[in-house]
Design a protein around this motif. Sequence first.
Motif: not given
Length: 220
Positions: A150-163
């Motif tokens: 279900g919905p996360n009360p704190h929103g969707i986490p950011k995604i960082y990627v190494a490059a």
Amino acid sequence: MKIDGGLMGDLAQAGQHAAKLEGQGYNGVVTAETSHDPFFPLLLAAQETSNIQLTTSIAVAFSRTPMNLANIGHDLNSFSKGRFILGLGSQIRPHITKRFSMPWSKPAARMEDMVNAIKSILNAWQTGSRLEHRGEFYTHTLMTPLFNPGPNPHGIPKIYVAAVGPLMTKAVARSADGLLAHPFSSPKYLKNITLPNIDEGLQSSNRTRTEFDLSIAIMT
């Protein structure tokens, strides 16, 4: 500019060490997937802190599935009250195929598909929309109520990627929320290679630099 501290070593001391770094004024703590799991220390850190950001830098992406990473990201972001960043990296072919016994091909394209798949799963949970991701490497079209947190009360986490290279850098800029620069990257390389490729990737996804984060590790 934000400054993070490393959260390595004894798992039993992870929470206490994170609290110490928070008390010293660090903005965040990061873990790396080397000889230990990168997620467990951040769970303990979340329990003992209240403001500091929690980032995996990095967790190996191709040893896991998008669904597995979405579950972890959802739960850690919920438990930390919105302080978790899912930092991913591709590793290299020998580790993926020989250490993890997982497939390896077209790493930049695979990573972009993985990030998009994770975001599709998280968005489906957050909004209640139908899960419908069909990519070159990952397909996710089934989500029944039992497996939906279900919905996360704190929103969707950011995604960082190494490059490092141009292909991965552009793929990250098109799909992720931020880029983790390699500690060996020189100022000249960042200026002449990394930043122009970030801009190219952002332009193709109709985003601006203000919508994208750049994390630079410094070897000390």
